[in-house]
Scaffold this motif. Sequence first.
Motif, PDB file in Angstrom:
ATOM      1  N   THR A 135       0.838  -1.191   0.000  1.00 30.24           N
ATOM      2  CA  THR A 135       0.000   0.000   0.000  1.00 30.24           C
ATOM      3  C   THR A 135       0.879   1.249   0.000  1.00 30.24           C
ATOM      4  OG1 THR A 135      -0.113   0.159   2.418  1.00 30.24           O
ATOM      5  CG2 THR A 135      -1.772  -1.191   1.321  1.00 30.24           C
ATOM      6  N   ARG A 136       0.374   2.308  -0.593  1.00 21.98           N
ATOM      7  CA  ARG A 136       1.092   3.581  -0.601  1.00 21.98           C
ATOM      8  C   ARG A 136       0.217   4.639   0.062  1.00 21.98           C
ATOM      9  NH1 ARG A 136       2.631   4.795  -6.164  1.00 21.98           N
ATOM     10  NH2 ARG A 136       4.463   3.529  -5.692  1.00 21.98           N
TER      11      ARG A 136
ATOM     12  N   VAL B 146      -0.411   8.613   0.933  1.00 20.11           N
ATOM     13  CA  VAL B 146      -0.089   9.953   0.450  1.00 20.11           C
ATOM     14  C   VAL B 146      -0.586  10.990   1.441  1.00 20.11           C
ATOM     15  CG1 VAL B 146      -0.100   9.293  -1.983  1.00 20.11           C
ATOM     16  CG2 VAL B 146      -2.221  10.099  -0.909  1.00 20.11           C
TER      17      VAL B 146
ATOM     18  N   HIS C  14      -4.717   6.280   1.765  1.00 19.97           N
ATOM     19  CA  HIS C  14      -4.218   5.499   0.630  1.00 19.97           C
ATOM     20  C   HIS C  14      -4.468   6.282  -0.659  1.00 19.97           C
ATOM     21  CE1 HIS C  14      -3.559   1.979   3.129  1.00 19.97           C
ATOM     22  NE2 HIS C  14      -4.731   2.214   3.672  1.00 19.97           N
ATOM     23  N   ASP C  15      -3.512   6.242  -1.550  1.00 17.27           N
ATOM     24  CA  ASP C  15      -3.621   7.105  -2.725  1.00 17.27           C
ATOM     25  C   ASP C  15      -4.791   6.762  -3.626  1.00 17.27           C
ATOM     26  OD1 ASP C  15      -2.554   4.828  -3.903  1.00 17.27           O
ATOM     27  OD2 ASP C  15      -1.076   5.903  -5.090  1.00 17.27           O
TER      28      ASP C  15
ATOM     29  N   PRO D 131       5.107  10.821  -1.417  1.00 14.26           N
ATOM     30  CA  PRO D 131       4.276   9.957  -0.564  1.00 14.26           C
ATOM     31  C   PRO D 131       4.833   9.881   0.855  1.00 14.26           C
ATOM     32  CG  PRO D 131       4.852   8.875  -2.642  1.00 14.26           C
ATOM     33  CD  PRO D 131       5.709  10.087  -2.538  1.00 14.26           C
TER      34      PRO D 131
ATOM     35  N   GLU E  55       5.438   3.495   1.886  1.00  9.41           N
ATOM     36  CA  GLU E  55       4.805   2.271   1.417  1.00  9.41           C
ATOM     37  C   GLU E  55       5.017   1.179   2.457  1.00  9.41           C
ATOM     38  OE1 GLU E  55       5.263   2.700  -3.423  1.00  9.41           O
ATOM     39  OE2 GLU E  55       6.554   1.295  -2.335  1.00  9.41           O
TER      40      GLU E  55
ATOM     41  N   SER F 244       1.288  -7.300  -5.632  1.00  7.72           N
ATOM     42  CA  SER F 244       1.049  -5.909  -5.220  1.00  7.72           C
ATOM     43  C   SER F 244       0.324  -5.198  -6.346  1.00  7.72           C
ATOM     44  CB  SER F 244       2.362  -5.191  -4.908  1.00  7.72           C
ATOM     45  OG  SER F 244       3.145  -5.103  -6.076  1.00  7.72           O
TER      46      SER F 244
ATOM     47  N   TYR G  37       0.081   1.350  -6.572  1.00  7.23           N
ATOM     48  CA  TYR G  37      -0.464   2.570  -5.962  1.00  7.23           C
ATOM     49  C   TYR G  37       0.250   2.874  -4.672  1.00  7.23           C
ATOM     50  CZ  TYR G  37      -3.233  -0.306  -2.753  1.00  7.23           C
ATOM     51  OH  TYR G  37      -3.656  -1.213  -1.816  1.00  7.23           O
TER      52      TYR G  37
END
Length: 229
Positions: free
Chosen positions: A92-93, A95, A163-164, A186, A189, A226, A229
């Motif tokens: 997960t990313r 932001v 999450h973006d 960001p 992650e 994955s 994002y």
Amino acid sequence: MTLSVCVSDEPFLPFTDPHHDGESQKRIRLATERQGWQMAFVALPWRRCLAGVERGIYDAIAGLAATPEYQRFMAYPQQAGRLDQTWALGVTRLVVYRSVGGAAGWDGQHFSELDRPVLHLSGRATLRVLLEHVGVEAEDSARTSSQLAQMLLKGRGSLAIDHDYEVTRLATLPEFQGRLEVLPTPLGEASIYLAVGWHLYERHHQVIESIWDEFGALQRAAGSSSRPY
């Protein structure tokens, strides 16, 4: 034997969904059933998922980062004593975003121009610990991404973290269109996992490890562990 897995009551796409099986739920179900166990997904607010596994009400959580706090009461897939990312549900990313025209910032190392708290969703212990570590005041009363963005626009915070893919989705909705600005760097992650309560792992560790292994094989067969994002 039935494996009860708690998931967020908000969509966490493509991994989990409270209304129907997300991609990770489908693979967890298949991996579990291949070990001769049944599956039961329960959708709850994140804090109730965590409390439920810690108290032994539920067996596992799908979609959890491996933090020291969580590892205190949950087991994660490991090889030679280290987390095995080949068994992760994905990456997960997170932001950082603000209201358009806002002055607050994040440069990848430091927050700046904060005159109100940094907002994030409830039950995200990883974010709470991170923000405490850098001495930033935070508020985590929002249960949904929409509530989080509304709080930001109402002036409850200087910045918000999410999450973006959620921020991208919100930006298309009429009430948020043209009003949210994602900062270039960001926050970070993290791999997320199917984490299993120690109360179950200690009794059935061989089956649990077989489920993790089967899940990893299914991820590799699908060609993606994955999402971008």
